[in-house]
Scaffold this motif. Structure first.
Motif, PDB file in Angstrom:
ATOM      1  N   GLY B   1      29.217  32.996 -29.634  1.00  0.00           N
ATOM      2  CA  GLY B   1      29.777  32.645 -30.922  1.00  0.00           C
ATOM      3  C   GLY B   1      28.856  31.733 -31.705  1.00  0.00           C
ATOM      4  N   ALA B   2      29.311  31.290 -32.893  1.00  0.00           N
ATOM      5  CA  ALA B   2      28.576  30.373 -33.752  1.00  0.00           C
ATOM      6  C   ALA B   2      27.219  30.934 -34.141  1.00  0.00           C
ATOM      7  CB  ALA B   2      28.435  29.003 -33.109  1.00  0.00           C
ATOM      8  N   ASP B  27      30.717  34.340 -37.407  1.00  0.00           N
ATOM      9  CA  ASP B  27      31.920  34.376 -36.577  1.00  0.00           C
ATOM     10  C   ASP B  27      32.739  33.102 -36.667  1.00  0.00           C
ATOM     11  OD1 ASP B  27      29.991  33.955 -33.486  1.00  0.00           O
ATOM     12  OD2 ASP B  27      29.995  32.878 -35.389  1.00  0.00           O
ATOM     13  N   PHE B  28      32.501  32.335 -37.708  1.00  0.00           N
ATOM     14  CA  PHE B  28      33.329  31.151 -37.916  1.00  0.00           C
ATOM     15  C   PHE B  28      33.283  30.788 -39.395  1.00  0.00           C
ATOM     16  CE2 PHE B  28      30.112  27.758 -38.466  1.00  0.00           C
ATOM     17  CZ  PHE B  28      28.981  28.404 -38.020  1.00  0.00           C
ATOM     18  N   GLN B  29      34.242  29.989 -39.806  1.00  0.00           N
ATOM     19  CA  GLN B  29      34.289  29.547 -41.191  1.00  0.00           C
ATOM     20  C   GLN B  29      33.660  28.166 -41.287  1.00  0.00           C
ATOM     21  OE1 GLN B  29      38.491  29.934 -42.138  1.00  0.00           O
ATOM     22  NE2 GLN B  29      38.111  31.930 -43.050  1.00  0.00           N
ATOM     23  N   ALA B  30      32.778  28.034 -42.222  1.00  0.00           N
ATOM     24  CA  ALA B  30      32.035  26.787 -42.368  1.00  0.00           C
ATOM     25  C   ALA B  30      32.326  26.178 -43.731  1.00  0.00           C
ATOM     26  CB  ALA B  30      30.536  27.041 -42.212  1.00  0.00           C
ATOM     27  N   THR B  31      33.032  25.070 -43.736  1.00  0.00           N
ATOM     28  CA  THR B  31      33.268  24.411 -45.020  1.00  0.00           C
ATOM     29  C   THR B  31      32.007  23.711 -45.509  1.00  0.00           C
ATOM     30  OG1 THR B  31      34.109  22.496 -43.809  1.00  0.00           O
ATOM     31  CG2 THR B  31      35.729  24.056 -44.633  1.00  0.00           C
ATOM     32  N   THR B  32      31.121  23.411 -44.579  1.00  0.00           N
ATOM     33  CA  THR B  32      29.885  22.718 -44.950  1.00  0.00           C
ATOM     34  C   THR B  32      28.679  23.462 -44.401  1.00  0.00           C
ATOM     35  OG1 THR B  32      31.036  20.586 -44.869  1.00  0.00           O
ATOM     36  CG2 THR B  32      28.632  20.534 -44.870  1.00  0.00           C
ATOM     37  N   ARG B  97      28.063  24.056 -40.198  1.00  0.00           N
ATOM     38  CA  ARG B  97      28.637  23.093 -39.268  1.00  0.00           C
ATOM     39  C   ARG B  97      30.004  23.543 -38.806  1.00  0.00           C
ATOM     40  NH1 ARG B  97      29.158  17.316 -41.672  1.00  0.00           N
ATOM     41  NH2 ARG B  97      31.250  17.962 -42.245  1.00  0.00           N
ATOM     42  N   LEU B  98      30.196  23.448 -37.500  1.00  0.00           N
ATOM     43  CA  LEU B  98      31.513  23.739 -36.948  1.00  0.00           C
ATOM     44  C   LEU B  98      32.451  22.587 -37.267  1.00  0.00           C
ATOM     45  CD1 LEU B  98      30.941  25.122 -33.319  1.00  0.00           C
ATOM     46  CD2 LEU B  98      31.761  26.364 -35.320  1.00  0.00           C
TER      47      LEU B  98
END
Lengths: 112, 116
Positions: B1-2, B27-32, B97-98
């Protein structure tokens, strides 16, 4: 201001242990990171350590943190030629942004 | 992942043209997301912090009108180098960033920009 220092070069023989050192100045750091960069590629996160820990082990990698001296090290056991790369130490800047401050990187050369 | 991707991986352009670089978290949502620049044999220099739905925060000395950043969704940030000049030639790397305490950043593979 924040600063992260590393030695620029390290050469070891295959099978030996490598120790890459890093010093930082920001006493408010909560996490410290080690990244690996192979030629022409982005950075790969290897491991990180929380500031209230003094050691973290992950397979061949051992991270030691001396918070008093603001000294971080990465030990790679049984170094292989595939470990040849540039290793960056990074310190998370305080505050909500969580920016990383990188050292200049240590180029590790592994000789067969 | 990531996993973080960048496109293109390399680009050559003429002086005066604009170039857009995309950074995606797969595969992930990154607000930053972050944009860095790396000169040969140098460390990464943070250019700007990109927050989804708001204006980017630029580091001192980085011209915001030259390096336009758009973070329109939780998985995509773009960097546009406007009116590129040879001195803009560099390796541009993004990271995402996670969420969570460790604030792990995962980096894209980088984009090599050469301006002729």
């Amino acid at each position: 201001g924040e600063d992260v220092e590393q030695s620029l070069f390290l050469s070891v023989r295959e099978g030996d242990s490598s120790v890459i050192n890093c010093t930082y100045t920001d006493s408010s750091s909560t996490y410290l990171y080690w990244y690996k960069q192979e030629p022409g590629a982005g950075l790969q996160l290897l491991t990180y350590i929380f500031s209230n820990m003094d050691m973290k082990q992950d397979q061949r990698l051992t991270v030691l943190l001396n918070k008093k001296d603001k000294h971080l090290s990465l030990r790679i056991a049984d170094t292989q030629t595939g470990d040849s790369a540039i290793y960056f130490c990074a310190d998370s800047r305080g505050g909500s942004q969580g920016n990383l401050i990188f050292g200049k990187g240590t180029k590790l050369s592994v000789k067969p | 992942g990531a996993v973080v991707s960048q496109h293109p991986s390399w680009v050559i352009c003429k002086s005066g043209t604009s170039v857009k670089i995309e950074c995606r978290s797969l595969d992930f949502q990154a607000t930053t997301m972050f944009w860095y620049r790396q000169f040969p044999k140098q460390s990464l220099m943070l250019m700007a912090t990109s927050n989804e739905g708001s204006k980017a925060t630029y580091e001192q000395g980085v011209e915001k009108d030259k390096f336009l950043i758009n973070h329109a969704s939780l998985t995509l940030s773009t960097l546009t180098v406007t009116s590129a000049h040879p001195e803009d030639s560099s390796f541009y790397i993004c990271s995402a960033r996670l969420p969570g305490l460790a604030r792990e950043q995962f980096f894209g593979p980088g984009t090599r920009l050469t301006v002729l």
